[in-house]
Scaffold this motif. Structure first.
Motif, PDB file in Angstrom:
ATOM      1  N   PRO A 178       0.798  -1.229   0.000  1.00 52.46           N
ATOM      2  CA  PRO A 178       0.000   0.000   0.000  1.00 52.46           C
ATOM      3  C   PRO A 178       0.831   1.279   0.000  1.00 52.46           C
ATOM      4  O   PRO A 178       0.538   2.223  -0.744  1.00 52.46           O
ATOM      5  CB  PRO A 178      -0.837  -0.133   1.275  1.00 52.46           C
ATOM      6  CG  PRO A 178      -1.016  -1.621   1.429  1.00 52.46           C
ATOM      7  CD  PRO A 178       0.288  -2.207   0.977  1.00 52.46           C
ATOM      8  N   ALA A 179       1.887   1.323   0.819  1.00 52.37           N
ATOM      9  CA  ALA A 179       2.716   2.529   0.868  1.00 52.37           C
ATOM     10  C   ALA A 179       3.438   2.750  -0.461  1.00 52.37           C
ATOM     11  O   ALA A 179       3.571   3.886  -0.933  1.00 52.37           O
ATOM     12  CB  ALA A 179       3.736   2.418   2.006  1.00 52.37           C
ATOM     13  N   GLU A 180       3.879   1.656  -1.091  1.00 51.94           N
ATOM     14  CA  GLU A 180       4.554   1.775  -2.385  1.00 51.94           C
ATOM     15  C   GLU A 180       3.579   2.204  -3.472  1.00 51.94           C
ATOM     16  O   GLU A 180       3.945   2.935  -4.401  1.00 51.94           O
ATOM     17  CB  GLU A 180       5.189   0.440  -2.750  1.00 51.94           C
ATOM     18  CG  GLU A 180       6.286  -0.007  -1.804  1.00 51.94           C
ATOM     19  CD  GLU A 180       6.765  -1.415  -2.098  1.00 51.94           C
ATOM     20  OE1 GLU A 180       7.995  -1.653  -2.014  1.00 51.94           O
ATOM     21  OE2 GLU A 180       5.931  -2.274  -2.423  1.00 51.94           O
ATOM     22  N   THR A 181       2.328   1.764  -3.336  1.00 50.75           N
ATOM     23  CA  THR A 181       1.309   2.159  -4.302  1.00 50.75           C
ATOM     24  C   THR A 181       1.110   3.666  -4.268  1.00 50.75           C
ATOM     25  O   THR A 181       1.057   4.331  -5.308  1.00 50.75           O
ATOM     26  CB  THR A 181      -0.025   1.454  -3.986  1.00 50.75           C
ATOM     27  OG1 THR A 181       0.172   0.035  -4.049  1.00 50.75           O
ATOM     28  CG2 THR A 181      -1.097   1.863  -4.971  1.00 50.75           C
ATOM     29  N   ALA A 182       0.994   4.234  -3.055  1.00 49.14           N
ATOM     30  CA  ALA A 182       0.828   5.679  -2.924  1.00 49.14           C
ATOM     31  C   ALA A 182       2.022   6.417  -3.497  1.00 49.14           C
ATOM     32  O   ALA A 182       1.871   7.418  -4.212  1.00 49.14           O
ATOM     33  CB  ALA A 182       0.628   6.039  -1.450  1.00 49.14           C
ATOM     34  N   THR A 183       3.208   5.928  -3.228  1.00 46.55           N
ATOM     35  CA  THR A 183       4.416   6.571  -3.746  1.00 46.55           C
ATOM     36  C   THR A 183       4.441   6.556  -5.272  1.00 46.55           C
ATOM     37  O   THR A 183       4.843   7.531  -5.915  1.00 46.55           O
ATOM     38  CB  THR A 183       5.671   5.865  -3.200  1.00 46.55           C
ATOM     39  OG1 THR A 183       5.669   5.933  -1.765  1.00 46.55           O
ATOM     40  CG2 THR A 183       6.940   6.515  -3.731  1.00 46.55           C
ATOM     41  N   SER A 184       4.019   5.454  -5.857  1.00 47.86           N
ATOM     42  CA  SER A 184       3.996   5.346  -7.319  1.00 47.86           C
ATOM     43  C   SER A 184       3.019   6.352  -7.926  1.00 47.86           C
ATOM     44  O   SER A 184       3.313   6.982  -8.951  1.00 47.86           O
ATOM     45  CB  SER A 184       3.594   3.919  -7.734  1.00 47.86           C
ATOM     46  OG  SER A 184       4.556   2.994  -7.284  1.00 47.86           O
ATOM     47  N   LEU A 185       1.858   6.519  -7.302  1.00 43.41           N
ATOM     48  CA  LEU A 185       0.892   7.499  -7.796  1.00 43.41           C
ATOM     49  C   LEU A 185       1.457   8.909  -7.703  1.00 43.41           C
ATOM     50  O   LEU A 185       1.334   9.705  -8.645  1.00 43.41           O
ATOM     51  CB  LEU A 185      -0.408   7.407  -7.000  1.00 43.41           C
ATOM     52  CG  LEU A 185      -1.331   6.227  -7.298  1.00 43.41           C
ATOM     53  CD1 LEU A 185      -2.519   6.238  -6.352  1.00 43.41           C
ATOM     54  CD2 LEU A 185      -1.802   6.270  -8.746  1.00 43.41           C
ATOM     55  N   VAL A 186       2.075   9.200  -6.591  1.00 44.57           N
ATOM     56  CA  VAL A 186       2.674  10.529  -6.403  1.00 44.57           C
ATOM     57  C   VAL A 186       3.741  10.777  -7.454  1.00 44.57           C
ATOM     58  O   VAL A 186       3.901  11.898  -7.965  1.00 44.57           O
ATOM     59  CB  VAL A 186       3.264  10.659  -4.983  1.00 44.57           C
ATOM     60  CG1 VAL A 186       4.052  11.960  -4.847  1.00 44.57           C
ATOM     61  CG2 VAL A 186       2.162  10.606  -3.937  1.00 44.57           C
ATOM     62  N   GLY A 187       4.474   9.737  -7.813  1.00 44.42           N
ATOM     63  CA  GLY A 187       5.530   9.861  -8.811  1.00 44.42           C
ATOM     64  C   GLY A 187       5.030   9.942 -10.244  1.00 44.42           C
ATOM     65  O   GLY A 187       5.829  10.034 -11.174  1.00 44.42           O
ATOM     66  N   GLY A 188       3.737   9.868 -10.444  1.00 44.13           N
ATOM     67  CA  GLY A 188       3.177  10.032 -11.778  1.00 44.13           C
ATOM     68  C   GLY A 188       2.924   8.749 -12.543  1.00 44.13           C
ATOM     69  O   GLY A 188       2.610   8.796 -13.739  1.00 44.13           O
ATOM     70  N   GLN A 189       3.038   7.600 -11.887  1.00 39.49           N
ATOM     71  CA  GLN A 189       2.797   6.335 -12.582  1.00 39.49           C
ATOM     72  C   GLN A 189       1.297   6.065 -12.749  1.00 39.49           C
ATOM     73  O   GLN A 189       0.484   6.479 -11.932  1.00 39.49           O
ATOM     74  CB  GLN A 189       3.419   5.169 -11.812  1.00 39.49           C
ATOM     75  CG  GLN A 189       4.939   5.154 -11.829  1.00 39.49           C
ATOM     76  CD  GLN A 189       5.478   3.871 -11.217  1.00 39.49           C
ATOM     77  OE1 GLN A 189       4.913   2.795 -11.402  1.00 39.49           O
ATOM     78  NE2 GLN A 189       6.581   3.975 -10.496  1.00 39.49           N
TER      79      GLN A 189
END
Length: 286
Positions: free
Chosen positions: A265-276
């Protein structure tokens, strides 16, 4: 995938997809048989058995199995309530297949039920001849005599004959029609999943749309994709907070975001923030 999830899998969950898989296997089996037949006798059948005759038998069975795949697809479409137009288009493809390869069903039945057909006791055409007054002995003789003729490039059994030259086009068209019919199921499933995602986000007071911060779209691959719209949110803290809300909202409806690698879940949020862009899927562990 966990062992529990793997053990819970069943082909009965998605018969429409099983029909596609089987159609593709049998189409390729038929194409292989055609190539082997036309390559000539390879002598692997031994001195008394022409390998082309062996492959001709396999060809008939493969072509009949394609019809069974079409039947399964039709059953699945009806059970799922798919637009009848999909089934009608598939039915038309089957009719063209049967017109190009007339009698293939009966040829296969004669091969696989030789214990009945050799005695004039087969169902279908043999049964009709018996009811018309013919003797079992005469009926058996009329429907017997399987052979591939290399000069005519045809396979015959009793009164039935198919042109080997028509096989690959007919089989390819029917297999494609089965795939296209199944794609209607995928399109409906994608639309439903997209609506579920939008509902989950809206319920969590997260606006989604082409002009909103969150975009939810259906891809040509049948997946539902979620991403942040560039330039809508002013800074990373706002994007991080929204990403965490998105992940939480999807979790409440047994959905999750996925990428090319497994994401926490935390990696998912980071990926969204990064524009993925990430796709949405059912959480098999929920």
């Amino acid at each position: 995938m966990s062992e529990t999830v793997a053990n819970d899998w069943s082909p009965a969950d998605n018969p429409y997809a099983i029909a596609v898989s089987e159609a593709q296997w049998w189409q390729r089996t038929a194409a292989l048989a055609v190539r082997r037949i036309r390559a000539g006798d390879d002598d692997n059948g031994g001195p008394c058995f022409d390998s082309r005759q062996i492959d001709a038998r396999q060809l008939c069975i493969a072509l009949r199995q394609l019809l069974m795949a079409e039947k399964l697809e039709q059953i699945a479409l009806a059970d799922l309530g798919i637009d009848p137009a999909a089934g009608q288009a598939l039915e038309q493809a089957r009719e063209r297949f049967e017109a190009a390869l007339p009698g293939i069903k009966h040829m296969r039945d004669g091969l696989t039920h030789f214990e009945d057909w050799s005695r004039g006791k087969g169902i279908g055409p043999q049964q009709r001849r018996i009811k018309a007054g013919d003797t079992p002995r005469d009926v058996a003789r009329h429907f017997w005599g399987f052979a591939y003729d290399p000069r005519a490039d045809t396979v015959t059994m009793g009164p039935y004959r198919i042109d080997v030259g028509a096989v690959e086009e007919a089989a390819g068209e029917l297999a494609l029609a089965i795939y296209l019919a199944a794609h209607e199921v995928d399109k409906r499933n994608t639309a439903r999943l997209r609506a579920t995602v939008a509902q989950a986000l809206t319920g969590a007071r997260i606006p989604c749309g082409p002009e909103e911060a969150v975009r939810v779209s259906g891809g040509g691959d049948g997946r539902v994709w979620l991403s942040f719209t560039p330039g809508v949110l002013p800074g990373e803290p706002e994007r991080q907070a929204l990403a965490e809300r998105v992940v939480a909202a999807l979790t409440t409806t047994s959905l999750r975001l996925a990428g090319s690698t497994t994401l926490q879940p935390a990696e998912t949020a980071t990926s969204l923030v990064g524009g993925q862009s990430l796709w949405v899927e059912r959480d098999p562990t929920a």
